[in-house]
Design a protein around this motif. Structure first.
Motif, PDB file in Angstrom:
ATOM      1  N   LEU A   7       0.829  -1.203   0.000  1.00 41.65           N
ATOM      2  CA  LEU A   7       0.000   0.000   0.000  1.00 41.65           C
ATOM      3  C   LEU A   7       0.863   1.253   0.000  1.00 41.65           C
ATOM      4  N   ASN A   8       1.895   1.262   0.822  1.00 43.46           N
ATOM      5  CA  ASN A   8       2.779   2.431   0.883  1.00 43.46           C
ATOM      6  C   ASN A   8       3.454   2.684  -0.464  1.00 43.46           C
ATOM      7  N   ILE A   9       3.898   1.626  -1.114  1.00 45.52           N
ATOM      8  CA  ILE A   9       4.533   1.764  -2.439  1.00 45.52           C
ATOM      9  C   ILE A   9       3.522   2.282  -3.455  1.00 45.52           C
ATOM     10  N   THR A  10       2.310   1.749  -3.416  1.00 45.49           N
ATOM     11  CA  THR A  10       1.260   2.179  -4.348  1.00 45.49           C
ATOM     12  C   THR A  10       0.894   3.639  -4.114  1.00 45.49           C
ATOM     13  N   LEU A  11       0.780   4.039  -2.861  1.00 43.31           N
ATOM     14  CA  LEU A  11       0.459   5.434  -2.552  1.00 43.31           C
ATOM     15  C   LEU A  11       1.561   6.373  -3.025  1.00 43.31           C
ATOM     16  N   ALA A  12       2.806   5.952  -2.904  1.00 46.55           N
ATOM     17  CA  ALA A  12       3.925   6.771  -3.386  1.00 46.55           C
ATOM     18  C   ALA A  12       3.861   6.917  -4.910  1.00 46.55           C
ATOM     19  N   GLY A  13       3.566   5.828  -5.609  1.00 45.07           N
ATOM     20  CA  GLY A  13       3.423   5.888  -7.058  1.00 45.07           C
ATOM     21  C   GLY A  13       2.266   6.777  -7.482  1.00 45.07           C
ATOM     22  N   TRP A  14       1.160   6.680  -6.761  1.00 51.91           N
ATOM     23  CA  TRP A  14      -0.015   7.501  -7.044  1.00 51.91           C
ATOM     24  C   TRP A  14       0.322   8.974  -6.859  1.00 51.91           C
ATOM     25  N   ALA A  84      -3.800   8.687 -20.840  1.00 51.26           N
ATOM     26  CA  ALA A  84      -3.065   7.562 -20.246  1.00 51.26           C
ATOM     27  C   ALA A  84      -2.863   7.792 -18.751  1.00 51.26           C
ATOM     28  N   MET A  85      -2.558   9.018 -18.391  1.00 53.42           N
ATOM     29  CA  MET A  85      -2.379   9.329 -16.965  1.00 53.42           C
ATOM     30  C   MET A  85      -3.684   9.153 -16.199  1.00 53.42           C
ATOM     31  N   LYS A  86      -4.793   9.571 -16.789  1.00 54.16           N
ATOM     32  CA  LYS A  86      -6.093   9.413 -16.124  1.00 54.16           C
ATOM     33  C   LYS A  86      -6.405   7.941 -15.878  1.00 54.16           C
ATOM     34  N   GLN A  87      -6.140   7.110 -16.880  1.00 59.62           N
ATOM     35  CA  GLN A  87      -6.381   5.680 -16.718  1.00 59.62           C
ATOM     36  C   GLN A  87      -5.506   5.092 -15.622  1.00 59.62           C
ATOM     37  N   ARG A  88      -4.257   5.500 -15.599  1.00 64.92           N
ATOM     38  CA  ARG A  88      -3.333   5.000 -14.573  1.00 64.92           C
ATOM     39  C   ARG A  88      -3.753   5.496 -13.188  1.00 64.92           C
ATOM     40  N   LEU A  89      -4.240   6.722 -13.090  1.00 65.03           N
ATOM     41  CA  LEU A  89      -4.722   7.238 -11.805  1.00 65.03           C
ATOM     42  C   LEU A  89      -5.931   6.445 -11.320  1.00 65.03           C
ATOM     43  N   LYS A  90      -6.812   6.063 -12.238  1.00 65.83           N
ATOM     44  CA  LYS A  90      -7.961   5.225 -11.860  1.00 65.83           C
ATOM     45  C   LYS A  90      -7.484   3.869 -11.339  1.00 65.83           C
ATOM     46  N   TRP A  91      -6.451   3.317 -11.992  1.00 65.15           N
ATOM     47  CA  TRP A  91      -5.912   2.049 -11.535  1.00 65.15           C
ATOM     48  C   TRP A  91      -5.342   2.198 -10.128  1.00 65.15           C
ATOM     49  N   PHE A  92      -4.580   3.275  -9.895  1.00 61.25           N
ATOM     50  CA  PHE A  92      -4.022   3.507  -8.564  1.00 61.25           C
ATOM     51  C   PHE A  92      -5.128   3.593  -7.515  1.00 61.25           C
ATOM     52  N   GLU A  93      -6.219   4.257  -7.849  1.00 65.32           N
ATOM     53  CA  GLU A  93      -7.329   4.370  -6.905  1.00 65.32           C
ATOM     54  C   GLU A  93      -7.902   2.997  -6.562  1.00 65.32           C
ATOM     55  N   ALA A  94      -8.135   2.184  -7.584  1.00 65.57           N
ATOM     56  CA  ALA A  94      -8.688   0.848  -7.359  1.00 65.57           C
ATOM     57  C   ALA A  94      -7.707  -0.031  -6.586  1.00 65.57           C
ATOM     58  N   GLU A  95      -6.429   0.032  -6.953  1.00 61.59           N
ATOM     59  CA  GLU A  95      -5.414  -0.778  -6.271  1.00 61.59           C
ATOM     60  C   GLU A  95      -5.262  -0.356  -4.815  1.00 61.59           C
ATOM     61  N   THR A  96      -5.340   0.933  -4.568  1.00 56.65           N
ATOM     62  CA  THR A  96      -5.251   1.429  -3.192  1.00 56.65           C
ATOM     63  C   THR A  96      -6.425   0.922  -2.363  1.00 56.65           C
ATOM     64  N   ASP A  97      -7.616   0.956  -2.930  1.00 58.52           N
ATOM     65  CA  ASP A  97      -8.792   0.426  -2.218  1.00 58.52           C
ATOM     66  C   ASP A  97      -8.602  -1.057  -1.895  1.00 58.52           C
ATOM     67  N   ARG A  98      -8.118  -1.813  -2.873  1.00 59.16           N
ATOM     68  CA  ARG A  98      -7.890  -3.245  -2.672  1.00 59.16           C
ATOM     69  C   ARG A  98      -6.864  -3.483  -1.557  1.00 59.16           C
ATOM     70  N   LEU A  99      -5.772  -2.748  -1.601  1.00 57.77           N
ATOM     71  CA  LEU A  99      -4.719  -2.943  -0.598  1.00 57.77           C
ATOM     72  C   LEU A  99      -5.155  -2.493   0.789  1.00 57.77           C
ATOM     73  N   ARG A 100      -5.969  -1.456   0.861  1.00 50.77           N
ATOM     74  CA  ARG A 100      -6.482  -1.020   2.170  1.00 50.77           C
ATOM     75  C   ARG A 100      -7.332  -2.127   2.789  1.00 50.77           C
ATOM     76  N   SER A 101      -8.115  -2.796   1.971  1.00 51.29           N
ATOM     77  CA  SER A 101      -8.918  -3.922   2.471  1.00 51.29           C
ATOM     78  C   SER A 101      -8.015  -5.039   2.981  1.00 51.29           C
ATOM     79  N   LEU A 102      -6.937  -5.310   2.238  1.00 52.65           N
ATOM     80  CA  LEU A 102      -5.995  -6.337   2.681  1.00 52.65           C
ATOM     81  C   LEU A 102      -5.308  -5.957   3.986  1.00 52.65           C
ATOM     82  N   VAL A 103      -4.972  -4.689   4.149  1.00 51.09           N
ATOM     83  CA  VAL A 103      -4.333  -4.229   5.385  1.00 51.09           C
ATOM     84  C   VAL A 103      -5.263  -4.479   6.569  1.00 51.09           C
ATOM     85  N   VAL A 104      -6.531  -4.154   6.403  1.00 48.27           N
ATOM     86  CA  VAL A 104      -7.504  -4.373   7.477  1.00 48.27           C
ATOM     87  C   VAL A 104      -7.607  -5.859   7.795  1.00 48.27           C
ATOM     88  N   THR A 105      -7.645  -6.685   6.756  1.00 44.79           N
ATOM     89  CA  THR A 105      -7.720  -8.132   6.947  1.00 44.79           C
ATOM     90  C   THR A 105      -6.481  -8.647   7.674  1.00 44.79           C
TER      91      THR A 105
END
Length: 119
Positions: A7-14, A84-105
């Motif tokens: 999550l931290n790596i993904t947030l830094a990339g975002w 392309a940047m907008k699409q990648r930003l959407k991916w970062f948003e979705a990936e961040t949501d997924r990883l936040r769920s994993l962190v809670v789990t």
């Protein structure tokens, strides 16, 4: 690796991409404005040279101008980069949501295993 680390790596990339987007967006807007302006100037020049020329013909001739073509290409490339940047930003948003769920789990599992065998 832990979900928190991912999550931290993904947030830094975002964050990095967001910064790049903020720099690129004005460039794309400038390219679009220059393209429209160059086309309008070309049309105006053609109409001044031949006042009887139809506007449709002037637009057609202006679109064939090398200057207008170069500006249009610059605009289209800038727009493609932004898209392309907008699409990648959407991916970062979705990936961040997924990883936040994993962190809670993971935290819930750690809490469960930490209390296993107690009382």
């Amino acid at each position: 690796m832990s979900a928190q680390h991912d999550l931290n790596i993904t947030l830094a990339g975002w964050s990095t991409l967001t910064h790049e987007y903020r720099l690129q967006a004005p460039k794309a807007a400038t390219a679009a404005a220059k393209s429209r302006s160059a086309r309008a100037r070309e049309i105006r020049t053609l109409l001044i040279e031949d006042p009887k020329m139809a506007i449709g013909r002037a637009e057609y001739l202006a679109d064939g101008s090398e200057d207008v073509e170069a500006m249009l290409l610059e605009r289209l490339v800038a727009d493609a980069v932004i898209d392309a940047m907008k699409q990648r930003l959407k991916w970062f948003e979705a990936e961040t949501d997924r990883l936040r769920s994993l962190v809670v789990t993971e935290r819930a599992q750690d809490a469960l295993h930490g209390t296993y065998g107690e009382g």
